[in-house]
Design an enzyme around this catalytic site. Structure first.
Site, PDB file in Angstrom:
ATOM      1  N   ASP A 311      35.124   6.423  25.861  1.00  0.00           N
ATOM      2  CA  ASP A 311      34.554   7.033  27.061  1.00  0.00           C
ATOM      3  C   ASP A 311      35.591   7.655  27.989  1.00  0.00           C
ATOM      4  OD1 ASP A 311      31.993   6.578  26.308  1.00  0.00           O
ATOM      5  OD2 ASP A 311      31.600   4.931  27.686  1.00  0.00           O
ATOM      6  N   TYR A 398      24.946   4.533  29.361  1.00  0.00           N
ATOM      7  CA  TYR A 398      25.478   3.322  30.004  1.00  0.00           C
ATOM      8  C   TYR A 398      25.988   3.594  31.409  1.00  0.00           C
ATOM      9  CZ  TYR A 398      25.319  -0.674  26.864  1.00  0.00           C
ATOM     10  OH  TYR A 398      24.897  -1.754  26.134  1.00  0.00           O
TER      11      TYR A 398
END
Length: 662
Positions: A311, A398
């Site tokens: 990420d 998320y």
């Protein structure tokens, strides 16, 4: 009761002054604009894209010199990672001289941070692609209700690669917004994001799309029965106990700098704590941030095998930071800071309220004791108050709540909360007994398998405990047989200390064996002779479960150990490598430490990997209750005695007596 809620209006207008710049301050909007102008002057063509613009750190000695004498001059430079004519350029810009200091072409494996613009352009290209529109129509779906999202492709042994993304798509009819729970499965779409064209298209199969009704989580759309109504918190009327000068925060006995970066998000720098006996601030943390976040999903099938996200290095914690809401993301007494990053054309982009800072009054106890055997039952209690720096990054499905918590005791706690929405695979099953083979996840609702996955968070922690020269000390707790025949005890435990001399000796996987770890300064000792230090108190221990020769694990070598220690090197900041998108795993923390460099009594960096293995359950659907993990850096023989022994407790606001009875 009016006094209890006065704090909101007071802190909402708390002034944030902006005097002298800290050498590690993040770039200002005007500096982003200056960088854009300087770089575009050298590259006047339209075929230029900015992928990262951030502050180029001055040398550490210069920073510490400035902290001692604010008249010390320091260079103000920016580092730019740009793409031009299919090449990656590493550019250093001198902001004061308004010139380019260096410009190097990167020729190794991997590509830079993705831009938001190219992800959005790729998604728009897919929605306009005629074969895809035909596939949508074949499924009886409306193209206007389809949303597509970028997914990195990873690396699986290819010798050469282009900058491509896959684009999974989702269905949002009937007003639903929880797109990740309604995937359109069975279609592979690959887009070359530099040529902006579809390079691969395969409509493999038609799978059922989960129903929209159970995916709703917006309060305004939910139907009875509802859960319990939560009461609002009663707050104190006192002003906050911290001050913000530019990006420098002073609170209680702490002073530190808060930065914001497109890649790693929040950065804490030059954190020092005041020692009331020495009458000075003492160094603790020079620089700290989340270096990388690795999320490998555990479905090796055709449509899923590539989903192994990094990420930070692929999408950017700062790029995906979201504005925080008072009273929901942060309490009423919070003060907010904006974050800035460069868009694809170099223009500064503002994320309002990207960071919040607040005092936490959680009802915990800082310390206490009752002398029950003494007349009158002498009792002393101090309530815990801490300072929290918070940021939230929403990377796809998320949401990550990132906390840095400072305590008057000298501890720094790092916390991460995981929430958001599961990634699911549509299936024909509606009951667990129908499943006869491994589905790589959990049936959480009709036609919805939530895929197993991991979250590995690697922290970069450049601790300078009372100075540069530190060592990594391992303390083993070992059982001994009692040889004293005069007592009936048969055993006891004691400690054995060992100082790691090289990087190999500091590579550690944590398990059930009792052991403590600390960074100590061997040249600085307490009055009774202990080297001053800070210990690592691990939390959420996690280890890789992929095989070592699996391609995602090769790229994520930094997860092979929980604890690493390296000699400080300015260029070694990102544990997954500088260029993570389609990286080959040849420039990670694992490769750096293969050199087995010396780490004793020198400037060293601690790297810590924590996280969770996530086997989903029904309670995670349709939106996940927050799961938290964290760890702590705690003083060990750093002070002469309990540093909060003489702390002055806060004044308490008198509230009406409450018995809990209606």
């Amino acid at each position: 009761m009016a006094l209890l809620f006065l704090l909101f209006s007071v802190t909402a207008v708390l002034p944030i002054s902006s005097s002298k710049r800290h050498p590690l301050d993040s770039l200002r909007p005007s500096e982003f604009t200056r960088v854009q102008t300087i770089v575009k002057t050298s590259y006047p063509s339209n075929n230029l894209s900015f992928h990262y613009v951030g502050m180029d750190e001055p040398d550490k000695a210069v920073v510490y010199s400035w902290l001692s004498n604010s008249k010390t001059k320091f260079p103000r430079r920016a580092i730019v990672i740009a793409r031009h004519n299919h090449q990656t350029h590493e550019i250093i810009v001198d902001l004061s001289k308004r010139s380019i200091v260096s410009d190097k072409v990167y020729t190794g494996h991997g590509f830079p941070l993705l831009t938001l613009e190219e992800q959005h352009a790729g998604a728009a290209l897919v929605l306009a692609y005629e074969p895809f529109k035909a596939s949508v129509k074949k499924r009886g779906l409306n193209i206007s209700d389809v949303v597509c999202s970028a997914s990195t492709v990873g690396w699986y042994g290819e010798k050469k690669s282009k900058r491509v993304l896959k684009f999974p798509c989702f269905y949002t009819d009937q007003g639903t917004i929880n797109m990740f729970l309604r995937p359109i499965e069975g279609i592979t779409i690959v887009v070359d994001i530099e040529e902006m064209k579809v390079t691969e298209y395969n409509d493999r199969e038609v799978a059922p799309i989960p129903k929209p009704e159970p995916t709703e989580y917006r309060l305004s759309k939910l139907k009875p029965p509802f859960g319990p109504r939560l009461n609002s918190v009663a707050t104190s009327s006192t002003r906050p106990g911290f001050k913000i000068n530019g990006n420098t925060v002073k609170w209680a006995n702490w002073v530190f700098n808060v930065g914001f970066d497109a890649r790693v998000g929040t950065i804490i720098s030059t954190a020092s704590i005041y020692d009331i006996n020495m009458h000075k601030y003492r160094r603790v943390l020079y620089r700290g941030f989340i270096s990388e976040l690795f999320i490998p999903y555990q479905d090796p099938s055709e449509g899923w095998y590539h989903i192994t996200y990094f990420d930070n290095g692929e999408f950017g914690f700062g790029l995906t930071a979201v504005p925080l809401e008072r009273l929901n993301d942060c309490p009423a007494n919070a003060v907010f800071m904006d974050g800035y990053f460069a868009s694809q054309d170099g223009t500064p982009v503002k994320t309002p309220n990207a960071v919040c800072i607040f005092e936490r009054h959680a009802g915990d106890v800082m310390w206490r004791h009752t002398e029950a055997e003494m007349p009158g039952h002498v009792r002393e209690v101090r309530p815990e108050v801490s300072l929290v720096v918070r940021m939230v990054a929403t990377v796809g499905n998320y949401d990550y709540i990132i906390d840095w918590e400072f305590k008057p005791s000298g501890s720094i706690k790092m916390g991460v909360g995981l929430s958001g929405v599961l990634e699911v695979k549509p299936v024909e099953y509606t009951y667990v007994d129908q499943i006869k083979e491994d589905q790589h996840g959990t049936l959480v609702a009709d036609n919805s398998i939530a895929i197993n996955h991991d979250h590995f968070l690697n922290y970069y922690l450049d601790l300078d405990i009372d100075g540069y020269a530190n060592s990594f000390e391992k303390t083993k707790l070992v059982t001994r047989r009692n040889t004293n025949v005069n007592t009936p005890r048969k055993s006891y435990w004691t400690v054995e200390k060992e100082t790691a001399k090289t990087e190999f000796e500091a590579r550690l996987n944590l398990d059930t064996k009792p052991m403590e770890f600390a960074l100590v300064n061997p040249s600085k000792k307490t009055k009774i002779g202990h080297p001053v230090g800070y210990r690592l108190l691990p939390g959420s221990i996690i280890g890789p479960m992929l095989m070592e020769d699996d391609y995602p694990q090769i790229r994520a070598g930094f997860t092979n150990y929980n604890v690493w220690v390296t000699p400080y090197k300015k260029s070694e900041k990102y544990s997954g490598g500088n260029y993570v998108d389609q990286s080959h795993g040849d420039d990670t923390l694992l490769q750096w430490t293969d050199g087995n460099r010396e780490i004793e009594n020198t400037d060293i960096v601690l790297w810590y990997t924590m996280g969770i293995h996530h086997a989903p359950c029904q309670e995670d659907f349709p939106v996940m209750p927050t799961v938290s993990c964290g760890f702590e850096l705690r003083p060990t023989n750093f002070f002469e005695y309990n540093p909060v022994l003489k702390v002055i407790p806060p004044k308490h606001v008198q509230r009406p007596n409450y018995t809990g009875k209606n």
